[in-house]
Design an enzyme around this catalytic site. Sequence first.
Site, PDB file in Angstrom:
ATOM      1  N   ASP A   1       0.848  -1.190   0.000  1.00 20.06           N
ATOM      2  CA  ASP A   1       0.000   0.000   0.000  1.00 20.06           C
ATOM      3  C   ASP A   1       0.889   1.248   0.000  1.00 20.06           C
ATOM      4  O   ASP A   1       2.111   1.157   0.125  1.00 20.06           O
ATOM      5  CB  ASP A   1      -0.879  -0.043   1.256  1.00 20.06           C
ATOM      6  CG  ASP A   1      -2.084   0.870   1.175  1.00 20.06           C
ATOM      7  OD1 ASP A   1      -2.233   1.594   0.173  1.00 20.06           O
ATOM      8  OD2 ASP A   1      -2.889   0.847   2.122  1.00 20.06           O
TER       9      ASP A   1
ATOM     10  N   GLU B   1       2.515   5.123  -3.930  1.00 24.28           N
ATOM     11  CA  GLU B   1       2.443   6.093  -5.034  1.00 24.28           C
ATOM     12  C   GLU B   1       3.760   6.851  -5.288  1.00 24.28           C
ATOM     13  O   GLU B   1       4.010   7.160  -6.467  1.00 24.28           O
ATOM     14  CB  GLU B   1       1.303   7.099  -4.776  1.00 24.28           C
ATOM     15  CG  GLU B   1      -0.075   6.496  -4.827  1.00 24.28           C
ATOM     16  CD  GLU B   1      -0.388   5.639  -3.599  1.00 24.28           C
ATOM     17  OE1 GLU B   1      -1.168   4.680  -3.752  1.00 24.28           O
ATOM     18  OE2 GLU B   1       0.154   5.908  -2.512  1.00 24.28           O
TER      19      GLU B   1
ATOM     20  N   ASP C   1      -9.473   3.951  -1.609  1.00 25.35           N
ATOM     21  CA  ASP C   1     -10.323   4.347  -0.480  1.00 25.35           C
ATOM     22  C   ASP C   1     -11.683   4.869  -0.947  1.00 25.35           C
ATOM     23  O   ASP C   1     -11.937   6.087  -0.981  1.00 25.35           O
ATOM     24  CB  ASP C   1      -9.604   5.411   0.353  1.00 25.35           C
ATOM     25  CG  ASP C   1      -8.319   4.886   0.962  1.00 25.35           C
ATOM     26  OD1 ASP C   1      -8.142   3.668   0.998  1.00 25.35           O
ATOM     27  OD2 ASP C   1      -7.495   5.709   1.395  1.00 25.35           O
TER      28      ASP C   1
END
Length: 876
Positions: free
Chosen positions: A541, A544, A616
Amino acid sequence: MYFWSVHLFILLLLAFEQCYAVKDYLFKKCGQSGFCNRNRHFASEVEGLGDKYNSHYSIDISCLDINDADGIVRGVLLKQLNDGTFVDLNFNLTLINNNDLRLRIDEANREERIGTNVTSPVTKKRYDEASKWSFVNSTSIRSSSFKHILGSDKLTLQYGGHYKTDVMLYPFQIYMYYDDNLQLVVNDRNFLNIEHYRTKESEEDENSNDVAPEESKYNAYHDDFKDSKGDTLPLGPESVALDFTYQNYTDVYGIPEHADSLSLKDTTDGEPYRLYNVDIFEYPVEQKYAMYGSIPFMMSVKPDAAIGVFWVNSADTYIDIKKHLAEKQGNDTEKLVDSLKSYESSVDKVQTHWMSENGVLDVVLFVKPTPAEVLKEYGLLTGYSALPNIFSLGYHQSRWNYNDQKDVLDVSSHLDQNQMPCDAIWLDIEYTEKKKYFTWDPHAFPNSDEMAATLNKTGRNLVVIIDPHLKTGYKVSDGVIKDKIGIMKSDLKEIYKGQCWPGESVWIDTLNPASNDYWNKQFANGTDLLKYSTNIYLWNDMNEPSVFDGPETSAPKDLIHYGNWEHRSVHNLYGMTFHEATYGALITRNPHQRPFILTRSFFSGSQRTSTMWTGDNTASWEYLRESIRMILALNIAGFPFAGSDVGGFFKNPDEELLTRWYQAGIWYPFFRAHSHIDSRRREPYLAEEPYKSYISDALKLRYKLLPILYTLFYRTSVSGSPVLKPMFYEYPGNKKSYSIDDQFFLSDLLVRPVMEQNQHSIKLYLPDDKKYYNFFNLDQVLSGEGYHYNVSAEINDIPAFLREGSILPTKQRYRRSSKLMTYDPYTLYVTIDSSGKSANGELYIDDGKSFDYLDSEDFILLNFTVENGDTQFLLK
């Protein structure tokens, strides 16, 4: 007192709602982004001049080097400046693979021209390694031959029997034909713009000839955006931009990740679509915001052809789309466009404008007879999805966070007690000791191996999270600093430190080959994280990368990676390098077991080693609706192993929404329920009746469908075909299907999830005149091309219809996990076609977990056919 209490309660509610709303001021709009602002300005100036505009770009005919046998055209593309001088650009047009064209344009002698003007340690040449990461390997490119004719104004290439391409020398343009019909025009509107190197002094000089009258100097050497003012921009403006016209096409698809319609919208009067991997908190729907991942691949179809454009660039990118109205309709768009339907029917071409902050201009163009062939070629270049470990196709139960070891095992036990199958339970960041990855909280998880072993008894697995930010002051981050394998500050004097979940953190630079050995060691047998368990898998996770105190919640663009490349050049592929490093570490640990890795950030090529989810989302009907669109977009962009958090990550779904979400989620290629730490517990067995039974039925249906899903994943691993097929992909000859994104095909099942509240019936579009049988009651049949209304969709209904002429393999026995289904018998669903004589289907079988299917061809591929009433099984 009561009055104030009520108002205080309302204010608190509003504050709670706002904390879950996207903070759009954190993210750049095109007008706030220097390179996008400049290129949109350039485009508007060029369009405004119309026929009076004289293009700055031409091919120097005297420098052309044409090699028919190898399918290569090399030369110099000239960019004319205001004073009549030229900047030389290296131009390369190559015919690759099966009649695909690759165009590359780079600045010639750039490093020499920069000289000593730039003191930053950053590499001076344009970034040219995006293809190194996105292409499957160097052998994925094969040259093809063509025949050429060179005239005074154009170069004509003929190849493949059906293809012709005209390269115009001045102004530089490319016209691609298939079967003598014009399909694609490159630089049709003369928006080509290569911002060549110029010094800061030259840029600031009003009398400088380095900038054409149509160009802008906005934010060339600085960034006015509030959180980006520290960007040093050592090389100044260096964007690349180009336009593409899809001739006689009406719709374009792809360029995920965006929470928008499947058929991409016209951006003429609004924001372009943006590709820039960011952690966007509760992203809005029906928007063009940048999101967690980027695949710069766009597809378009019409009944007799299809196009793919792959923009091989990993920098910040914006894409404008203009749907051109047919001239015969006139210019009175107010009268013409009284509905979306009339607008779409009047479109005769789609024009797109691609703009990237830096890098070489590198684009691959695919023109094929069908979208399936376009996607196959794109996959040949970037790789097909790996055949997954079969457990990963089962149901995954997650939340942020399960409290402790007992909580995990209790969830598993409750699932069994309620006969709800499940293949994996997930742990978010709280399982670690003070958010130090590769550790376990010694109080909550004192014996992780024992917990994993208990789950393994019922064939269940554990998935734990590992992010790229590493808390400073413990052995893993200390090793990254010591070995100099972290992302560095712009002066290269020290490692970059920023804020994320653990507080002050460093980021491992997985572009650095030395980081792979280090990462492998963290996953080795006997380490704190994995010890000796074989049923623990990984979740990457925040890759980015997410940086809480960074510009746009990400890393500063002037940070430096291995090779002295700026982060701005590699931003969109960083997340892929991280999950690929994790994949490599798991392979090193256990070479015989297929890894499973979920990633949030991705790029073209991520499909080779990972699964993704849409991040999300929120517990609302609009996000349920959007999940289908987003997953379909990913499927036709070469990344089919995609899912969305069932039930929504934020907030709390009511039981109708939760039920409908499970009924839709069983069709996701990746099927996981996940929720925020502040949301209430919503494991499926906690639902009230009758909803609990409906959810249980949906879960069991997912497991009945596993043979179909696994066979589809085999197909995508060898051909790149989607797992979920949009209507336009399955029926490209039917223009009515082009804008439909609320139904899809899973194999021969036509599925229309229920995605609205209090809905008791649905509208279903049948794309042909075949019969479609209710999958749950084969006595109920629909037929006739067009929309069918009032198709039953009560709360216990899952609308799915089996196309005639199909054979689908299923497994009907209830088991607690996919591992326990291994030796269960298959049940075939057979619907004979209208002639009453034929049907066909396919089943792929292997051990579901190892690489033996590759290494020793240890698999079974069965073709089922009914011909003239006779049933046949063909073993391959």
